[in-house]
Write a protein that holds these residues in place. Structure first.
Motif, PDB file in Angstrom:
ATOM      1  N   GLN A  44      55.595  20.501 -37.605  1.00  0.00           N
ATOM      2  CA  GLN A  44      55.320  19.069 -37.557  1.00  0.00           C
ATOM      3  C   GLN A  44      54.474  18.698 -36.340  1.00  0.00           C
ATOM      4  O   GLN A  44      53.793  17.665 -36.345  1.00  0.00           O
ATOM      5  N   THR A  59      50.960  16.217 -42.398  1.00  0.00           N
ATOM      6  CA  THR A  59      51.021  15.828 -40.984  1.00  0.00           C
ATOM      7  C   THR A  59      49.684  16.066 -40.289  1.00  0.00           C
ATOM      8  O   THR A  59      49.243  15.237 -39.471  1.00  0.00           O
ATOM      9  N   THR A 110      52.482  19.446 -45.488  1.00  0.00           N
ATOM     10  CA  THR A 110      53.386  18.351 -45.136  1.00  0.00           C
ATOM     11  C   THR A 110      52.655  17.031 -45.006  1.00  0.00           C
ATOM     12  O   THR A 110      53.284  15.975 -44.901  1.00  0.00           O
ATOM     13  N   GLU A 129      60.299  22.265 -38.292  1.00  0.00           N
ATOM     14  CA  GLU A 129      60.217  21.323 -37.173  1.00  0.00           C
ATOM     15  C   GLU A 129      58.992  21.596 -36.316  1.00  0.00           C
ATOM     16  O   GLU A 129      58.293  20.665 -35.891  1.00  0.00           O
TER      17      GLU A 129
END
Length: 911
Positions: free
Chosen positions: A186, A121, A119, A183
């Protein structure tokens, strides 16, 4: 049956089915290509291009020394200790965040590698200091990186990110459901695997919400720098187990276990117990493992590729197919269809080896020191190349490329140099891939990528040719049948399959061909369906011959196949041809089901009625089906009743109110004629009785038929009973009385005639006829008109006259006969209920009859008269007495003067 004869017969059928032969023969003049030939047209190769996207990517922070990427994110590490995070929004707008990792005043410190999760992140940075290694972690929301002290000294060379979370996963005590995986990932790294330069595997979990460093532990240690971890990957299966794959300079390892990483590796108490999945003789520090998945990070990868030296090994991963199979204990069971590609530089020096590799949809992009090449995954051929270096003008490239990046979600590829970022594109890479798959006999993928019927026909042609060459003519027929074009010609393929000696091959070809024919090929479809019907019938016939008439499992299977075929292609098959075939093979049950499927029951019934053996019984079986309407029953009722009266009547009765008795009259009425057999007449009367009693039919035609049938019986009992009970609620007869009377007279049913004459009110005629039949019947008729004493007296006089005169109009002479008649006449007076007197019948006797013969009757008459006189006398006396008791006088005074004397008068009235 000789299939060559079948083929000739079908050729003759073309003319009957609308000159189909002309349509099919249109391609016979063209030379068909050899079915084994592979396509040789030139390929339309993809275009490999490199274009600079960020020219000054280092932004004056030195040279780019390491890079990683995630979704819409590229992380660059520079020689001066800066981490640059490039991000792009949906509109392509660029945003750059700078983070200083260490001071530039530390000359012996440099960044060795950077790692970003899919991602983008979470980022890990491995930093080489003057005497050690350290690992830093930074979240996309942080301004400063965190040093992971628990992993100090670990030279991280590879990171296996956790891409899926399951319900058993936890992070710092926080549990996560799989639905919230994206979620949660993250804010936390999950349990990640760190591979080191020294051959050790560690695990750690960092949470951006926590102010403290996450836990870390050792999973496995080869304790051999020759087994430095070059790449590591992990996947979480739906049941919580984990699959881990890693690459060393000369081997690939895979294992499965869990849940949890510790459980995956704990079984290797001695790292030497872990046998490699693949191993090469010549190690390479450019070893790289990549798992290939779809666009979703939550999906499991379906392929893998391992670049080692100048060799690229790739294959399929069965993680998704075997995810629910908990019996899999060895990771090697998840690997299938391994292939090897030899790349340029395989036999050269390490500098000539490919350094990095990323995977596009159909190609591998391989980075060398001086070029980037695109290699087809199937053929292994180089289809595109971009060069740089001394003496080469590399348009669009800034600096010397050092690495390749690929986003796991978008698949976008970036080429980075010490100065800039470049976008790598491979356009039109899927075109003609079907042909490459075809050359390598990967027919399934070739069909998936074939565009249009022409390309698919080419694939099916090669598949059929290969199957025929291998002697599998059934598979060849299936593949040739899918060809929709005109090459090879229909007859050419059919003849080849006929000559193969495998009857099922031709059957398979025709069946497949029938499925692919379009709506504009009705004539050809009808021909193919007719031919296929005969092949199926012939197969059933051969089954019976092989088993001496016994119904084997093969026979049952082929019969079911025939019935299914007739039902599925009922609208395609020609009625006349199909029924002729079924009739010739004696398949009456299939003929019935076919007729039902096409809605041609009337023609079927006509055929069955022509069968003298059991056609009627089969016809009744067809008519019993709920799908058959009553109109067909009315249509065939006369023939059915003539052939099987009892069975047909049983069917009519079972049908009940579904049938209208009046509509059956044309079939029933013929049985009311005198020449009808008694047995058949009884059956028809059985239905008439059912219609009148059970169906409460009030139709006069049905009732008249009952009269006609019963009037033919030798006994009048049932007829008289029928005449008495077949009436409406008001008591009126349902039959035509005059018609019934005519039949009764014609058939000499005198009791019925008497009853019917009474029904018409012709009592005198009824009595006259009854006297000829039975005196008691005449007496019963005489009592019929209860409300007309005059008519009854007249009827009784007729009976008395008949009794006295004997029906011939002459009085009997003196003697026993006369005495008997006198006695009967006297008895008749009593039965007449007072309607007759002795004086009424005396005129019927001769004048010489003596009064002694009537003494008793006369005495009774006189006694009766005297009794009546005495009764009248008593009534008169009683009236006189009543009148005397009530005598009275009235005096009437009138005010008017008398018109005679001229004065008023008083009048007295006496009573």
């Amino acid at each position: 049956m000789d299939l060559l004869d079948d083929f000739a017969r079908v050729r003759e059928t073309f003319a009957e089915l609308g000159d189909v032969g002309k349509r099919l023969d249109s391609s016979l003049g063209e030379e068909a290509p050899a079915v084994a030939a592979s396509p040789t047209a030139a390929y339309d190769l993809p275009t490999l291009s490199v274009e600079v996207t960020v020219r000054q990517a280092a932004r004056g922070r030195g040279q780019i020394v390491a890079a990683a990427c995630g979704t819409d994110t590229v992380v660059l590490a520079t020689s001066r200790g800066f981490l640059l995070r490039y991000q792009w929004d949906d509109y392509g707008n660029e945003k750059v965040l700078e983070t200083e990792l260490f001071s530039s005043r530390q000359p012996d410190t440099r960044i060795k590698a950077t790692f970003a999760d899919p991602t983008g992140t979470h980022v890990l940075i491995c930093i080489k200091t003057s005497n050690n290694y350290e690992l830093q972690y930074i979240h996309s929301s942080w301004q400063k990186a965190r040093t992971l002290g628990k992993l100090k000294g670990v030279a991280v060379t590879a990171v296996g990110w956790q891409k899926q979370l399951d319900s058993s996963s936890s992070s710092n005590g926080r549990s996560s459901n799989a639905n919230d995986a994206e979620e949660l990932l993250q804010v936390t790294t999950g349990d990640i695997i760190l591979g080191s330069e020294g051959g050790a595997l560690h695990t750690t979990c960092q949470d951006s919400r926590s102010k403290r460093e996450g836990a870390s532990s050792l999973l496995l240690d080869f304790k051999d720098k020759r087994k430095a971890i070059c790449s590591v990957e992990q996947e979480v299966l739906p049941d919580g187990r984990r699959v881990a794959m890693l690459a060393t300079p000369n081997a690939v390892y895979i294992t499965v276990g869990g849940p949890g990483l510790q459980a995956v590796f704990s079984k290797f108490t001695n790292p030497s117990m872990w046998e490699p999945l693949f191993e090469v003789e010549s190690p390479s520090m450019h070893s790289q493992l990549q798992l290939i998945r779809g666009s979703s990070l939550q999906s499991l990868p379906s392929r893998f590729a391992w670049l080692v030296g100048g060799v690229l090994l790739h294959g399929h991963l069965l993680l998704a197919d075997m995810a629910d199979d908990v019996s899999v204990s060895e990771g090697a069971e998840y690997v299938a269809d391994m292939r090897q590609l030899a790349l340029a530089g395989a036999q050269g020096s390490p500098e000539d080896e490919p350094h990095l590799m990323v995977c596009s949809e159909y190609h591998y992009l391989v980075l060398y020191a001086d070029r980037l090449v695109a290699v087809n995954q199937v053929s292994g051929k180089v289809v595109g190349e971009v060069n740089w270096g001394p003496g080469v003008h590399a348009s669009g490239i800034v600096g010397t490329p050092l690495g390749l990046l690929q986003s796991s979600s978008s698949g976008g590829t970036q080429l980075w140099s010490g100065e800039a970022l470049h976008e790598v594109s491979l356009s039109n890479e899927g075109k003609d891939m079907w042909r490459i798959y075809l050359e390598h006999q990967d027919y399934n993928n070739a069909l998936k990528l074939a565009a249009g019927s022409s390309q698919r026909d080419t694939v099916y042609q090669c598949m059929g040719a290969d199957a025929a060459a291998a002697g599998d003519y059934k598979a060849a027929g299936a593949n040739f049948g899918r060809i929709v074009g005109g090459k090879p010609a229909f007859e050419e393929i059919a003849l080849m399959l006929v000559e193969s000696g495998d009857p099922e091959a031709l059957q398979t070809f025709l069946s497949t061909k029938l499925q692919v024919l379009g709506p504009n090929d009705k004539a050809q479809a009808t021909m193919v369906a007719a031919w296929l019907t005969e092949l199926l019938l012939d197969q059933i016939n051969r089954d019976l011959l092989a088993s001496a008439g016994q119904q084997t499992a093969a026979y049952t299977q082929h019969v079911a196949q025939l019935r299914s075929f007739l039902s599925e292609y009922a609208s395609t098959l020609n009625w006349k041809t199909t029924t002729a075939l079924l009739e010739s093979y004696g398949r009456l049950e299939e003929l019935e089901s076919f007729a039902a499927a096409v809605g041609r029951q009337e023609e079927l019934l006509e055929y069955l009625m022509r069968n003298p053996t059991d056609g009627v019984q089969r016809a009744l079986g067809v008519l019993r089906k709920p799908s058959i309407g009553p109109e067909l029953i009315y249509r065939f009722a006369p023939e059915l009743l003539a052939a099987a009266t009892a069975e047909t009547v049983d069917f009519f009765i079972a049908a009940g109110a579904r049938l209208d008795p009046r509509r059956l009259m044309p079939a029933l009425v013929r049985f009311g004629e005198p020449d009808t057999l008694d047995s058949k007449r009884d059956q028809i009367m059985r239905y008439v009785g059912f219609a009148m009693d059970q169906l409460h039919c009030d139709d006069s035609a049905v009732a008249n038929l009952g009269v006609a049938l019963l009037s033919l019986e030798s006994s009048e009992g049932r007829l008289l009973d029928f005449l008495a009970r077949v009436r409406n609620p008001l008591g009126k007869p349902l039959f035509d009385v005059k018609y019934a009377l005519r039949l009764a007279k014609e058939r000499n049913r005198r009791h019925a005639c008497v009853k019917l004459l009474c029904e018409l009110g012709l009592y005198e005629d009824a009595v006259a006829l009854a006297l000829a039949v039975d005196l008691e019947l005449a007496k019963a008729v005489a009592n019929g008109p209860e409300d007309d004493d005059s008519l009854r007296r007249k009827l009784w006089l007729s009976i008395a006259k008949h009794v006295v005169q004997g029906g011939d109009g002459a009085a009997a002479a003196e003697g026993p006969e006369q005495a008997g008649r006198i006695k009967m006449a006297v008895e008749l007076l009593k039965e007449a209920g007072g309607l007759l007197k002795i004086e009424d019948i005396l005129p019927f006797f001769p004048d010489f009859v003596t009064i002694d013969n009537f003494k008793g009757a006369i005495t009774d008459s006189l006694t009766r008269y005297n009794k009546q006189i005495e009764e009248l006398k008593g009534e008169m006396d009683e009236a006189t007495e009543i009148a005397g008791e009530h005598a009275f006088c009235f005096v009437l005074v009138c005010n008017l003067a008398c018109m005679v004397v001229g004065r008023q008068q008083a009048v007295r009235l006496l009573r």
